[in-house]
Write a protein that holds these residues in place. Structure first.
Motif, PDB file in Angstrom:
ATOM      1  N   PRO A 155       0.674  -1.175   0.100  1.00  0.00           N
ATOM      2  CA  PRO A 155       0.027   0.032   0.059  1.00  0.00           C
ATOM      3  C   PRO A 155       0.802   1.162   0.067  1.00  0.00           C
ATOM      4  CG  PRO A 155      -0.841  -1.652   1.587  1.00  0.00           C
ATOM      5  CD  PRO A 155       0.444  -2.000   0.999  1.00  0.00           C
ATOM      6  N   TYR A 156       0.396   2.138  -0.890  1.00  0.00           N
ATOM      7  CA  TYR A 156       1.210   3.639  -0.836  1.00  0.00           C
ATOM      8  C   TYR A 156       1.291   4.214   0.566  1.00  0.00           C
ATOM      9  CZ  TYR A 156       2.852   8.017  -2.373  1.00  0.00           C
ATOM     10  OH  TYR A 156       3.541   9.489  -2.398  1.00  0.00           O
ATOM     11  N   THR A 157       0.317   4.172   1.184  1.00  0.00           N
ATOM     12  CA  THR A 157       0.672   4.913   2.528  1.00  0.00           C
ATOM     13  C   THR A 157       1.826   4.280   3.336  1.00  0.00           C
ATOM     14  OG1 THR A 157      -0.968   3.194   3.529  1.00  0.00           O
ATOM     15  CG2 THR A 157      -1.755   5.528   2.927  1.00  0.00           C
ATOM     16  N   THR A 158       2.135   2.987   3.083  1.00  0.00           N
ATOM     17  CA  THR A 158       3.240   2.360   4.024  1.00  0.00           C
ATOM     18  C   THR A 158       4.454   2.887   3.210  1.00  0.00           C
ATOM     19  OG1 THR A 158       3.613   0.332   2.596  1.00  0.00           O
ATOM     20  CG2 THR A 158       2.092   0.166   4.369  1.00  0.00           C
ATOM     21  N   VAL A 159       4.881   3.308   2.099  1.00  0.00           N
ATOM     22  CA  VAL A 159       5.800   4.045   1.396  1.00  0.00           C
ATOM     23  C   VAL A 159       5.735   5.396   2.122  1.00  0.00           C
ATOM     24  CG1 VAL A 159       6.771   4.772  -0.802  1.00  0.00           C
ATOM     25  CG2 VAL A 159       5.405   2.729  -0.872  1.00  0.00           C
ATOM     26  N   MET A 160       4.892   5.903   2.227  1.00  0.00           N
ATOM     27  CA  MET A 160       4.950   7.379   2.816  1.00  0.00           C
ATOM     28  C   MET A 160       5.420   7.207   4.000  1.00  0.00           C
ATOM     29  SD  MET A 160       4.230   9.211   0.349  1.00  0.00           S
ATOM     30  CE  MET A 160       4.659  10.677   1.172  1.00  0.00           C
ATOM     31  N   VAL A 216       8.415  -5.339  -6.286  1.00  0.00           N
ATOM     32  CA  VAL A 216       7.168  -4.717  -5.599  1.00  0.00           C
ATOM     33  C   VAL A 216       6.466  -4.072  -6.435  1.00  0.00           C
ATOM     34  CG1 VAL A 216       8.737  -2.440  -5.330  1.00  0.00           C
ATOM     35  CG2 VAL A 216       6.839  -3.015  -3.818  1.00  0.00           C
ATOM     36  N   THR A 217       4.855  -4.026  -6.191  1.00  0.00           N
ATOM     37  CA  THR A 217       3.945  -3.195  -6.849  1.00  0.00           C
ATOM     38  C   THR A 217       3.323  -2.571  -5.742  1.00  0.00           C
ATOM     39  OG1 THR A 217       3.535  -5.254  -8.290  1.00  0.00           O
ATOM     40  CG2 THR A 217       1.714  -3.549  -8.272  1.00  0.00           C
ATOM     41  N   ILE A 218       3.175  -1.314  -6.179  1.00  0.00           N
ATOM     42  CA  ILE A 218       2.601  -0.151  -5.256  1.00  0.00           C
ATOM     43  C   ILE A 218       1.103  -0.344  -5.600  1.00  0.00           C
ATOM     44  CG2 ILE A 218       2.524   1.860  -4.324  1.00  0.00           C
ATOM     45  CD1 ILE A 218       5.158   0.742  -3.728  1.00  0.00           C
ATOM     46  N   ILE A 219       0.193  -0.276  -4.593  1.00  0.00           N
ATOM     47  CA  ILE A 219      -1.275  -0.120  -4.856  1.00  0.00           C
ATOM     48  C   ILE A 219      -1.616   1.300  -4.037  1.00  0.00           C
ATOM     49  CG2 ILE A 219      -1.836  -1.575  -2.857  1.00  0.00           C
ATOM     50  CD1 ILE A 219      -4.182  -2.661  -4.577  1.00  0.00           C
ATOM     51  N   ASN A 220      -2.589   1.953  -4.623  1.00  0.00           N
ATOM     52  CA  ASN A 220      -3.117   2.799  -4.032  1.00  0.00           C
ATOM     53  C   ASN A 220      -4.484   2.536  -3.180  1.00  0.00           C
ATOM     54  OD1 ASN A 220      -3.625   5.733  -3.317  1.00  0.00           O
ATOM     55  ND2 ASN A 220      -4.666   6.051  -5.348  1.00  0.00           N
ATOM     56  N   ILE A 225       5.215   5.009  -9.881  1.00  0.00           N
ATOM     57  CA  ILE A 225       4.310   4.792  -8.593  1.00  0.00           C
ATOM     58  C   ILE A 225       3.284   6.154  -8.531  1.00  0.00           C
ATOM     59  CG2 ILE A 225       4.424   5.812  -6.204  1.00  0.00           C
ATOM     60  CD1 ILE A 225       7.214   4.243  -5.979  1.00  0.00           C
ATOM     61  N   ASN A 226       3.670   7.218  -9.320  1.00  0.00           N
ATOM     62  CA  ASN A 226       2.801   8.155  -9.477  1.00  0.00           C
ATOM     63  C   ASN A 226       1.769   8.151 -10.416  1.00  0.00           C
ATOM     64  OD1 ASN A 226       4.155   9.953  -7.949  1.00  0.00           O
ATOM     65  ND2 ASN A 226       5.463  10.944  -9.398  1.00  0.00           N
ATOM     66  N   GLU A 280     -12.343  -0.173  14.825  1.00  0.00           N
ATOM     67  CA  GLU A 280     -11.196   0.249  15.604  1.00  0.00           C
ATOM     68  C   GLU A 280     -10.311  -0.855  15.997  1.00  0.00           C
ATOM     69  OE1 GLU A 280     -12.715   2.627  18.979  1.00  0.00           O
ATOM     70  OE2 GLU A 280     -14.062   3.687  17.900  1.00  0.00           O
ATOM     71  N   ALA A 281     -10.545  -2.121  15.582  1.00  0.00           N
ATOM     72  CA  ALA A 281      -9.468  -3.230  15.780  1.00  0.00           C
ATOM     73  C   ALA A 281      -8.090  -2.985  15.372  1.00  0.00           C
ATOM     74  CB  ALA A 281     -10.230  -4.525  15.749  1.00  0.00           C
ATOM     75  N   PHE A 282      -8.281  -2.281  14.354  1.00  0.00           N
ATOM     76  CA  PHE A 282      -7.113  -2.259  13.221  1.00  0.00           C
ATOM     77  C   PHE A 282      -6.695  -0.721  13.055  1.00  0.00           C
ATOM     78  CE2 PHE A 282      -8.985  -6.435  12.659  1.00  0.00           C
ATOM     79  CZ  PHE A 282      -7.851  -7.314  12.754  1.00  0.00           C
ATOM     80  N   ASP A 283      -5.528  -0.358  12.832  1.00  0.00           N
ATOM     81  CA  ASP A 283      -5.270   1.093  12.523  1.00  0.00           C
ATOM     82  C   ASP A 283      -5.395   1.165  10.979  1.00  0.00           C
ATOM     83  OD1 ASP A 283      -2.741   0.478  11.202  1.00  0.00           O
ATOM     84  OD2 ASP A 283      -1.613   0.585  13.090  1.00  0.00           O
ATOM     85  N   PRO A 284      -5.227   2.346  10.643  1.00  0.00           N
ATOM     86  CA  PRO A 284      -5.615   2.697   9.162  1.00  0.00           C
ATOM     87  C   PRO A 284      -4.785   1.840   8.198  1.00  0.00           C
ATOM     88  CG  PRO A 284      -5.924   4.765  10.193  1.00  0.00           C
ATOM     89  CD  PRO A 284      -5.365   3.647  11.273  1.00  0.00           C
ATOM     90  N   ILE A 285      -3.227   1.793   8.572  1.00  0.00           N
ATOM     91  CA  ILE A 285      -2.516   0.939   7.631  1.00  0.00           C
ATOM     92  C   ILE A 285      -2.683  -0.504   7.788  1.00  0.00           C
ATOM     93  CG2 ILE A 285      -0.214   0.237   7.408  1.00  0.00           C
ATOM     94  CD1 ILE A 285       0.753   3.071   7.985  1.00  0.00           C
ATOM     95  N   GLU A 286      -2.928  -0.850   9.036  1.00  0.00           N
ATOM     96  CA  GLU A 286      -3.281  -2.434   8.984  1.00  0.00           C
ATOM     97  C   GLU A 286      -4.695  -2.670   8.376  1.00  0.00           C
ATOM     98  OE1 GLU A 286      -1.685  -3.066  13.565  1.00  0.00           O
ATOM     99  OE2 GLU A 286      -3.746  -2.665  13.364  1.00  0.00           O
ATOM    100  N   THR A 287      -5.692  -1.837   8.285  1.00  0.00           N
ATOM    101  CA  THR A 287      -6.826  -1.903   7.552  1.00  0.00           C
ATOM    102  C   THR A 287      -6.455  -1.822   5.847  1.00  0.00           C
ATOM    103  OG1 THR A 287      -8.274  -0.735   9.180  1.00  0.00           O
ATOM    104  CG2 THR A 287      -9.056  -0.745   7.055  1.00  0.00           C
TER     105      THR A 287
END
Length: 171
Positions: A30-35, A99-103, A77-78, A112-119
């Motif tokens: 997930p792109y958020t993990t790259v950030m 690696v393949t980046i996914i948006n 990526i962009n 609430e059991a999982f944070d946004p990246i885990e979700t």
């Protein structure tokens, strides 16, 4: 055919063995993990218990960021960032790893059991029908306890996970 896993970008910096697998592998990230790599790079908080390990991992994070920022990789990526759930073209990370980046998009599907990246990891896993690869025991436990319909592997079981797919493919 290569084995696929959904994982966080930082896992590739921490666990070097992911970049030199025995057989072809594709990491869907997930792109958020790259950030998140930028945040980890700039943080004063240690990522590892030992200072020399922490310096090594932060060095690998800087290398991974620099690699993703190379013009061709950055362009790949962009391209995927304008459409939700779009995927980049494969970015080679060695002879047998890419690696393949996914948006991905967090829609709070798991509360609430999982944070946004885990979700995002879970949603990507469900969407792509690909197992999650993580080093977070607590995450694995919550996935199992929550009955989340994904396959999950601990990074310590990476070689087993690679062999398991080979076994399934040969049947």
């Amino acid at each position: 055919m290569s084995r696929q896993f959904v994982t966080e970008a930082v896992m590739m910096a921490i666990y070097g063995q992911l970049l030199v697998p025995q057989s072809p592998v594709e990491y869907i990230v997930p792109y958020t993990t790259v950030m998140e790599l930028y945040e980890l790079r700039d943080s004063d908080e240690p990522l590892m218990n030992r200072a020399d390990d922490d310096q090594h991992v932060k060095s690998k994070i800087r290398e991974l960021i620099a690699y993703f920022e190379e013009p061709l990789n950055s362009k790949k990526i962009n391209r995927c960032l304008s459409v939700p759930w779009a995927k980049s073209s494969g970015i080679l990370l060695g002879e047998r790893a890419q690696v393949t980046i996914i948006n991905s998009v967090d829609n709070a599907a798991y509360g609430e059991a999982f944070d946004p990246i885990e979700t995002e990891l879970l949603l990507t896993s469900v969407r792509e029908k690909v197992p999650v690869l993580t080093d977070q025991f607590e995450l694995i436990q919550r996935i199992i306890e929550g009955g989340i319909p994904v396959q999950v592997y601990d990074i310590d079981d990476f070689e087993f996970a690679m062999e398991e797919e080979t076994f399934r493919s040969s049947q």
